[in-house]
Design an enzyme around this catalytic site. Structure first.
Site, PDB file in Angstrom:
ATOM      1  N   LYS A 118       1.486  -1.960  16.079  1.00 24.82           N
ATOM      2  CA  LYS A 118       1.674  -0.809  15.184  1.00 24.82           C
ATOM      3  C   LYS A 118       1.973   0.395  16.045  1.00 24.82           C
ATOM      4  O   LYS A 118       1.522   0.471  17.196  1.00 24.82           O
ATOM      5  CB  LYS A 118       0.395  -0.554  14.371  1.00 24.82           C
ATOM      6  CG  LYS A 118       0.644   0.202  13.098  1.00 24.82           C
ATOM      7  CD  LYS A 118       1.185  -0.732  12.034  1.00 24.82           C
ATOM      8  CE  LYS A 118       1.420  -0.037  10.721  1.00 24.82           C
ATOM      9  NZ  LYS A 118       1.744  -1.024   9.670  1.00 24.82           N
TER      10      LYS A 118
HETATM   11  P1  NAD Z   1       5.298   6.183   1.996  1.00 26.18           P
HETATM   12  O1  NAD Z   1       5.222   7.247   3.013  1.00 26.18           O
HETATM   13  O2  NAD Z   1       6.628   5.722   1.524  1.00 26.18           O
HETATM   14  O3  NAD Z   1       4.457   6.606   0.698  1.00 26.18           O
HETATM   15  C1  NAD Z   1       3.111   6.977   0.744  1.00 26.18           C
HETATM   16  C2  NAD Z   1       2.683   7.502  -0.617  1.00 26.18           C
HETATM   17  O4  NAD Z   1       1.286   7.820  -0.576  1.00 26.18           O
HETATM   18  C3  NAD Z   1       3.408   8.772  -1.029  1.00 26.18           C
HETATM   19  O5  NAD Z   1       3.659   8.757  -2.416  1.00 26.18           O
HETATM   20  C4  NAD Z   1       2.393   9.854  -0.701  1.00 26.18           C
HETATM   21  O6  NAD Z   1       2.551  11.040  -1.476  1.00 26.18           O
HETATM   22  C5  NAD Z   1       1.120   9.144  -1.069  1.00 26.18           C
HETATM   23  N1  NAD Z   1      -0.086   9.747  -0.460  1.00 26.18           N
HETATM   24  C6  NAD Z   1      -0.206  10.307   0.761  1.00 26.18           C
HETATM   25  N2  NAD Z   1      -1.453  10.789   0.914  1.00 26.18           N
HETATM   26  C7  NAD Z   1      -2.105  10.522  -0.234  1.00 26.18           C
HETATM   27  C8  NAD Z   1      -3.411  10.788  -0.707  1.00 26.18           C
HETATM   28  N3  NAD Z   1      -4.301  11.431   0.058  1.00 26.18           N
HETATM   29  N4  NAD Z   1      -3.740  10.364  -1.949  1.00 26.18           N
HETATM   30  C9  NAD Z   1      -2.837   9.723  -2.706  1.00 26.18           C
HETATM   31  N5  NAD Z   1      -1.590   9.456  -2.339  1.00 26.18           N
HETATM   32  C10 NAD Z   1      -1.238   9.854  -1.113  1.00 26.18           C
HETATM   33  O7  NAD Z   1       4.441   4.960   2.615  1.00 26.18           O
HETATM   34  P2  NAD Z   1       4.550   3.421   2.245  1.00 26.18           P
HETATM   35  O8  NAD Z   1       5.539   2.804   3.170  1.00 26.18           O
HETATM   36  O9  NAD Z   1       4.686   3.277   0.771  1.00 26.18           O
HETATM   37  O10 NAD Z   1       3.111   2.907   2.722  1.00 26.18           O
HETATM   38  C11 NAD Z   1       1.961   3.015   1.902  1.00 26.18           C
HETATM   39  C12 NAD Z   1       0.896   2.061   2.419  1.00 26.18           C
HETATM   40  O11 NAD Z   1       1.416   0.727   2.416  1.00 26.18           O
HETATM   41  C13 NAD Z   1       0.421   2.312   3.847  1.00 26.18           C
HETATM   42  O12 NAD Z   1      -0.939   1.959   3.934  1.00 26.18           O
HETATM   43  C14 NAD Z   1       1.254   1.338   4.657  1.00 26.18           C
HETATM   44  O13 NAD Z   1       0.641   0.996   5.886  1.00 26.18           O
HETATM   45  C15 NAD Z   1       1.277   0.157   3.709  1.00 26.18           C
HETATM   46  N6  NAD Z   1       2.368  -0.791   3.959  1.00 26.18           N
HETATM   47  C16 NAD Z   1       3.681  -0.384   3.933  1.00 26.18           C
HETATM   48  C17 NAD Z   1       4.688  -1.316   4.130  1.00 26.18           C
HETATM   49  C18 NAD Z   1       6.147  -0.943   4.044  1.00 26.18           C
HETATM   50  O14 NAD Z   1       6.992  -1.860   4.068  1.00 26.18           O
HETATM   51  N7  NAD Z   1       6.516   0.323   3.889  1.00 26.18           N
HETATM   52  C19 NAD Z   1       4.367  -2.647   4.395  1.00 26.18           C
HETATM   53  C20 NAD Z   1       3.021  -3.039   4.410  1.00 26.18           C
HETATM   54  C21 NAD Z   1       2.048  -2.085   4.180  1.00 26.18           C
END
Ligand code: NAD
Length: 429
Positions: A118
């Site tokens: 990561k």
């Molecule tokens: P992103 O940046 O696209 O979106 C994150 C979202 O969370 C946004 O809508 C943001 O406004 C919201 N957010 C931020 N702080 C917040 C809070 N305090 N309370 C509520 N909402 C809040 O990120 P993402 O890629 O969607 O990732 C989200 C999660 O999924 C993370 O934990 C990431 O590690 C995990 N993840 C992502 C992927 C991927 O392919 N992008 C894959 C596996 C896991």
């Protein structure tokens, strides 16, 4: 903590719950269940390589800032290191280390030939211009140039990053080595070797996992009442696909709060609305504002935390009214909350299974790139679904066979496979 961690402590987590200690606790539970050798546990408790670099950047104003960038390579026992790059103000070395370890178990659980890694930079992307973000991403990539590569370590998007950052990383790496190397990152634009289906992959995996869990309980996605925290790549993707499958999305949120309607949100319209309103949900017609704290405790069938870690804690676990919590984010339920939910009969679909759709399609992107043959979206989705459903079934079978919760079942499978590979490879020298 049974096994000592060699990880430096100088960047403590801003939250009182240390994500790396939590990750080690889950590993130890799995090791106990598997009666694993203590030496193996010690090796698996420590990341293989921890890299921190300085990223000097000249802002548009002329001011110079220096940011800290991390890349933690937990294990490459099963294949190249693999894992996302996170841009968020709360990024710490210990958080990145925890997420790297999670990636190792996730890839092993899904049966894909990758290790776990990561990366992250502690910054709020919204405070920087596109040009500044490009300079930061390119300098971070060039600082890591000897540590990444298509056979070494393959970054992907995570919170705060997207296909745009992956294109910058791919270009910087390629310019430095002197020829195009699309395989150095996944989650890149289709124009430079990205895979169809990658953008919605994590959300699709969440939808598939929830669908399988409901089906096992004799229920369907049609009419299921779903609440989603986070409306970024994962949250909005899951919302869209669940909505399409007939589920009712009662509420969604971003970092600045959420919206709710008992009638269910029209997700395609909401996506169009947020695209025109700088990602803000505020003022969406027919919905009322709601806080993130209220959203988590709404009555519903399925709660999907898809934002940050440590959202369901000992403080709110007993107020959760969902019967299924699907961990779309990494680590959204704390260790103690997990036990509280388990005691109340709430099913927690663990992160290393639920959000694995993204890394599965990253793997399919890498495979397509290496073979120079690119598939249509239907084939990508079909191959991904087969791996997700297979992993879901293996986890539920393991849970039943050993009489253990789904998370521990998933960990025993992932950790067990890495431990077996480590045993077979032997300890060098
Ligand atoms: P992103 O940046 O696209 O979106 C994150 C979202 O969370 C946004 O809508 C943001 O406004 C919201 N957010 C931020 N702080 C917040 C809070 N305090 N309370 C509520 N909402 C809040 O990120 P993402 O890629 O969607 O990732 C989200 C999660 O999924 C993370 O934990 C990431 O590690 C995990 N993840 C992502 C992927 C991927 O392919 N992008 C894959 C596996 C896991």
């Amino acid at each position: 903590m049974g096994s000592p961690s060699l990880l430096p402590l100088e960047t403590p987590s801003p939250a009182h719950i240390c994500p790396f200690d939590q990750a080690c606790s889950y590993l130890e539970q799995a090791a106990r269940e598997l009666q694993m050798d203590q030496g193996l546990l010690l090796i698996l408790s420590n990341p293989r390589k921890v890299i921190t670099v300085s990223i000097p950047v000249k802002l548009d104003s002329g001011e110079v800032q220096v940011l800290a960038g991390h890349r933690v390579q937990h294990s490459d026992v099963l294949g190249p290191y693999k894992g996302g790059i996170r841009y968020h103000p709360d990024v710490t070395l210990r958080e990145v280390s925890a997420l790297a370890m999670l990636m190792t178990w996730k890839c092993a659980l899904l049966g894909i030939p990758y290790g776990g890694a990561k990366g992250g930079i502690a910054l709020a992307p919204a405070r920087y211009s596109a040009g500044e973000l490009e300079r930061i991403t390119r300098r971070y990539t060039s600082e890591l140039i000897k540590d990444i590569g298509p056979e070494v370590d393959i970054p992907a998007p995570d919170m705060g990053t997207s296909a745009r950052e992956m294109a910058w990383m791919m270009d910087t790496y390629s310019v430095n080595v002197g020829h195009a190397v699309p395989g150095v990152v996944t989650g890149k634009p289709i124009s430079i070797g990205g895979s169809r289906g990658r953008e919605l992959a994590t959300g699709r995996g969440v939808m598939i996992t929830v669908r399988e869990a409901l089906a096992e309980r004799g229920k369907s996605l049609v009419g299921a009442r779903v609440v989603i925290q986070g409306f970024g790549n994962v949250g909005s993707g899951a919302a869209l696909l669940l909505h399409k499958a007939g589920a009712k999305i009662l509420a969604v949120s971003t970092g600045s709060g959420g919206i709710f309607t008992e009638a269910g949100l029209d997700i395609p319209s909401l996506k169009a609305y947020t695209a025109q309103n700088l990602k803000s949900l505020a003022g969406f017609p027919g919905a009322v504002p709601i806080t993130n704290a209220q959203l988590l405790t709404l009555p519903c069938d399925v709660l999907i935390p898809a934002a940050l870690e440590n959202q369901i804690t000992e403080e709110n676990a007993n107020q959760i009214q969902a019967s299924i919590v699907a961990e779309a984010a990494n680590g959204p339920v704390t260790l103690i909350a997990d036990q509280a939910l388990e005691a109340r009969g709430v099913t927690v679909l663990p992160d290393i299974l639920t959000n694995a759709g993204g890394v599965v399609v990253s793997y399919l992107e890498w495979v397509q790139g290496l073979s120079y043959v690119f598939w249509d979206e239907e084939r990508v989705n079909r191959e991904m679904e087969a791996l997700m459903v297979q992993a879901y079934r293996q986890v539920t079978e393991q849970s039943k066979a050993r009489q253990i919760p789904l998370r521990l079942a998933a960990y025993t499978l992932g950790v067990g496979r890495v431990a077996q590979a480590l045993t077979d490879r032997g300890l060098y020298p």
